[in-house]
Write an enzyme that holds these catalytic residues in place. Structure first.
Site, PDB file in Angstrom:
ATOM      1  N   CYS A  15      -6.554  -4.851  -1.076  1.00 56.10           N
ATOM      2  CA  CYS A  15      -6.382  -5.358  -2.444  1.00 56.10           C
ATOM      3  C   CYS A  15      -6.394  -6.881  -2.523  1.00 56.10           C
ATOM      4  O   CYS A  15      -6.518  -7.450  -3.610  1.00 56.10           O
ATOM      5  CB  CYS A  15      -5.103  -4.804  -3.048  1.00 56.10           C
ATOM      6  SG  CYS A  15      -5.075  -3.019  -3.007  1.00 56.10           S
ATOM      7  N   HIS A  60      -3.303  -9.402  -8.990  1.00 57.62           N
ATOM      8  CA  HIS A  60      -3.860  -8.092  -8.620  1.00 57.62           C
ATOM      9  C   HIS A  60      -3.191  -7.050  -9.511  1.00 57.62           C
ATOM     10  O   HIS A  60      -1.972  -7.005  -9.641  1.00 57.62           O
ATOM     11  CB  HIS A  60      -3.566  -7.828  -7.143  1.00 57.62           C
ATOM     12  CG  HIS A  60      -3.844  -6.417  -6.726  1.00 57.62           C
ATOM     13  ND1 HIS A  60      -4.975  -5.734  -7.115  1.00 57.62           N
ATOM     14  CD2 HIS A  60      -3.121  -5.548  -5.971  1.00 57.62           C
ATOM     15  CE1 HIS A  60      -4.948  -4.507  -6.613  1.00 57.62           C
ATOM     16  NE2 HIS A  60      -3.833  -4.375  -5.918  1.00 57.62           N
ATOM     17  N   ASN A 116      -4.986   0.721 -10.424  1.00 53.34           N
ATOM     18  CA  ASN A 116      -5.210  -0.185  -9.303  1.00 53.34           C
ATOM     19  C   ASN A 116      -6.612   0.034  -8.744  1.00 53.34           C
ATOM     20  O   ASN A 116      -6.876   1.064  -8.128  1.00 53.34           O
ATOM     21  CB  ASN A 116      -4.136   0.087  -8.243  1.00 53.34           C
ATOM     22  CG  ASN A 116      -4.220  -0.856  -7.062  1.00 53.34           C
ATOM     23  OD1 ASN A 116      -5.228  -1.534  -6.876  1.00 53.34           O
ATOM     24  ND2 ASN A 116      -3.177  -0.878  -6.258  1.00 53.34           N
TER      25      ASN A 116
HETATM   26  N1  ACO Z   1       5.030  11.786 -11.271  1.00 52.04           N
HETATM   27  C1  ACO Z   1       6.290  12.210 -11.406  1.00 52.04           C
HETATM   28  N2  ACO Z   1       7.254  11.962 -10.488  1.00 52.04           N
HETATM   29  C2  ACO Z   1       6.910  11.245  -9.412  1.00 52.04           C
HETATM   30  C3  ACO Z   1       5.613  10.779  -9.198  1.00 52.04           C
HETATM   31  C4  ACO Z   1       4.656  11.080 -10.182  1.00 52.04           C
HETATM   32  N3  ACO Z   1       3.371  10.665 -10.103  1.00 52.04           N
HETATM   33  N4  ACO Z   1       5.570  10.119  -8.037  1.00 52.04           N
HETATM   34  C5  ACO Z   1       6.818  10.131  -7.524  1.00 52.04           C
HETATM   35  N5  ACO Z   1       7.622  10.841  -8.353  1.00 52.04           N
HETATM   36  C6  ACO Z   1       9.053  11.115  -8.185  1.00 52.04           C
HETATM   37  C7  ACO Z   1       9.498  11.063  -6.765  1.00 52.04           C
HETATM   38  O1  ACO Z   1       9.256  12.281  -6.120  1.00 52.04           O
HETATM   39  C8  ACO Z   1      10.985  10.778  -6.913  1.00 52.04           C
HETATM   40  O2  ACO Z   1      11.632  11.990  -7.228  1.00 52.04           O
HETATM   41  P1  ACO Z   1      13.084  12.310  -6.615  1.00 52.04           P
HETATM   42  O3  ACO Z   1      13.978  11.223  -7.144  1.00 52.04           O
HETATM   43  O4  ACO Z   1      13.361  13.669  -7.146  1.00 52.04           O
HETATM   44  O5  ACO Z   1      12.920  12.255  -5.124  1.00 52.04           O
HETATM   45  C9  ACO Z   1      11.039   9.897  -8.162  1.00 52.04           C
HETATM   46  O6  ACO Z   1       9.782  10.095  -8.845  1.00 52.04           O
HETATM   47  C10 ACO Z   1      11.213   8.432  -7.865  1.00 52.04           C
HETATM   48  O7  ACO Z   1      10.321   8.077  -6.816  1.00 52.04           O
HETATM   49  P2  ACO Z   1      10.264   6.613  -6.251  1.00 52.04           P
HETATM   50  O8  ACO Z   1       9.309   6.559  -5.116  1.00 52.04           O
HETATM   51  O9  ACO Z   1      11.677   6.120  -6.039  1.00 52.04           O
HETATM   52  O10 ACO Z   1       9.669   5.832  -7.493  1.00 52.04           O
HETATM   53  P3  ACO Z   1       9.484   4.308  -7.665  1.00 52.04           P
HETATM   54  O11 ACO Z   1      10.228   3.820  -8.832  1.00 52.04           O
HETATM   55  O12 ACO Z   1       9.629   3.567  -6.361  1.00 52.04           O
HETATM   56  O13 ACO Z   1       7.948   4.218  -8.080  1.00 52.04           O
HETATM   57  C11 ACO Z   1       5.826   3.653  -7.140  1.00 52.04           C
HETATM   58  C12 ACO Z   1       6.965   4.663  -7.179  1.00 52.04           C
HETATM   59  C13 ACO Z   1       5.228   3.567  -8.543  1.00 52.04           C
HETATM   60  C14 ACO Z   1       4.761   4.109  -6.163  1.00 52.04           C
HETATM   61  C15 ACO Z   1       6.419   2.282  -6.746  1.00 52.04           C
HETATM   62  O14 ACO Z   1       7.146   2.394  -5.550  1.00 52.04           O
HETATM   63  C16 ACO Z   1       5.352   1.262  -6.578  1.00 52.04           C
HETATM   64  O15 ACO Z   1       4.722   0.858  -7.536  1.00 52.04           O
HETATM   65  N6  ACO Z   1       5.133   0.745  -5.343  1.00 52.04           N
HETATM   66  C17 ACO Z   1       4.102  -0.209  -5.096  1.00 52.04           C
HETATM   67  C18 ACO Z   1       2.830   0.524  -4.997  1.00 52.04           C
HETATM   68  C19 ACO Z   1       1.661  -0.380  -5.116  1.00 52.04           C
HETATM   69  O16 ACO Z   1       1.564  -1.162  -6.031  1.00 52.04           O
HETATM   70  N7  ACO Z   1       0.747  -0.236  -4.189  1.00 52.04           N
HETATM   71  C20 ACO Z   1      -0.418  -0.929  -4.178  1.00 52.04           C
HETATM   72  C21 ACO Z   1      -0.205  -2.365  -3.769  1.00 52.04           C
HETATM   73  S1  ACO Z   1      -1.287  -2.858  -2.558  1.00 52.04           S
HETATM   74  C22 ACO Z   1      -2.669  -2.255  -3.025  1.00 52.04           C
HETATM   75  O17 ACO Z   1      -2.998  -2.476  -4.156  1.00 52.04           O
HETATM   76  C23 ACO Z   1      -3.471  -1.380  -2.145  1.00 52.04           C
END
Ligand code: ACO
Length: 325
Positions: free
Chosen positions: A119, A252, A282
């Protein structure tokens, strides 16, 4: 006279297959994967993404974006003397997407190669093109970010498959006696390979390991915010500017929460941040040039504005570029 590089045209392209969160959720439900528009919007800011048709590759998206950038710059493809494509989803193991794009543009002879920094790829590619122009080894470059991330998504993993989309963005970067690119700051730390990767590779005629994206989202989130703040500050120092000199922040487009936290940490008003992640998710290396092109064409970004581009991605890689548009 000092030789600089300057963006003279931007272009982008999203494939026509658009899927809203609700449409994606309905498709995933058929496979027993549960998600919702509410969850995706609240956690990421994403409302829709575009997926390319199965026979459309990164080079196809890149070529359309490149043509749009050439037209905006008033430059013929035959005048281009360097092509760099940032991508992690190339058409084939080799040759590079850049060589394929060169052929699709109907030109030959100029150097063409890909940059692999996930990215952060566009930030890396722009920095390399800037250095080649400043050194005199190129004068008129096409710098492109293009991805078909839909090909490497695990649609049984709701924590990743809702986040990404396909698209391309491009700029024409030309030699100039006025700046242009003011500063660039690049980093990598390979100890984080495991938190965001596609571990599979081709060996002995077979794919060894999973060819699908895996990510520890929370680890990525925590690392990303600090790294983006650090590289943005370093780039400002190199450019001898402060955050108040920046007219537009073009991060990004990964997740609205990461984008907002970084912008807040830099004490920049959120109104100065360009947001397109809602419309395409993304798109990895494509997201920064896509957001740049959208903001130029909408009239937000104007000639003479000072822009901060910044990105973070697998590797880990991260970096920022400050430029006068
Ligand atoms: N729909 C519904 N529920 C979901 C989903 C979904 N798509 N995905 C996860 N959940 C659930 C999980 O299972 C969890 O449930 P639980 O509490 O029962 O265990 C709950 O939602 C919370 O999950 P978390 O992982 O704690 O959610 P978080 O607030 O951290 O959000 C996310 C997850 C969006 C992936 C976040 O961590 C994030 O944005 N991270 C950065 C990711 C990123 O930007 N990557 C790319 C950057 S580098 C590049 O671009 C390649």
């Amino acid at each position: 006279m000092t030789r600089y590089s300057r963006i003279t045209g931007t272009g982008s392209y999203l494939p026509p297959g658009r899927l809203t969160n609700a449409e994606l959720a309905a498709e995933l439900a058929l496979k027993g994967v549960e998600t919702s528009d509410e969850w995706i919007v609240e956690r990421t800011g994403i409302r829709a993404r575009h997926f390319a048709a199965p026979d459309v590759s990164s080079s196809d998206l890149a070529t359309v974006a490149a043509r749009n950038a050439l037209e905006a710059a008033g430059v013929q493809a035959s005048e281009i003397d360097l092509i760099i494509v940032a991508t992690s989803t190339p058409d084939m193991v080799f040759p590079s997407v850049a060589c394929i794009v060169q052929n699709k543009l109907g030109i030959a002879g100029c150097p063409a190669f890909d940059v692999q920094a996930v990215c952060s790829g566009f930030i890396y590619a722009l920095t390399v093109a800037d250095a080649m122009i400043k050194s005199g080894s190129a004068s008129r470059a096409l710098v492109i970010g293009a991805e078909v991330f839909s090909r490497i998504l695990d649609f049984s993993d709701r924590t990743t498959c809702v986040l990404f989309g396909d698209g391309a963005g491009a700029v024409v970067l030309e030699a100039s006696d006025t700046p242009g690119i003011l500063a660039s700051d690049l980093h990598a730390d390979g100890k984080y390979v495991g938190i965001l990767c596609v571990p599979g590779h081709v060996s002995g005629g077979q794919v060894m390991g999973s060819p699908l994206l895996t990510m520890d989202g929370q680890a990525v989130f925590k690392l990303a915010v600090g790294m983006l703040e650090g590289t943005a500050r370093a780039a400002l120092t190199k450019a001898n500017l402060t955050e108040t000199d920046i007219d537009w922040m073009i991060p990004h487009q990964a997740n609205i929460r990461i984008m907002q936290s970084t912008t807040r940490k830099l004490k920049m008003p959120l109104e100065k941040m360009i947001v397109t992640v809602d419309q395409h998710g993304n798109t990895s290396a494509a997201s920064i040039p896509l957001a740049l092109d959208v903001s130029v064409r909408s009239g937000k970004v104007k000639k003479g504005d000072t822009l901060m581009l910044e990105g973070v991605g697998g590797g880990f890689t991260w970096g920022a570029v400050i430029l006068n548009y």
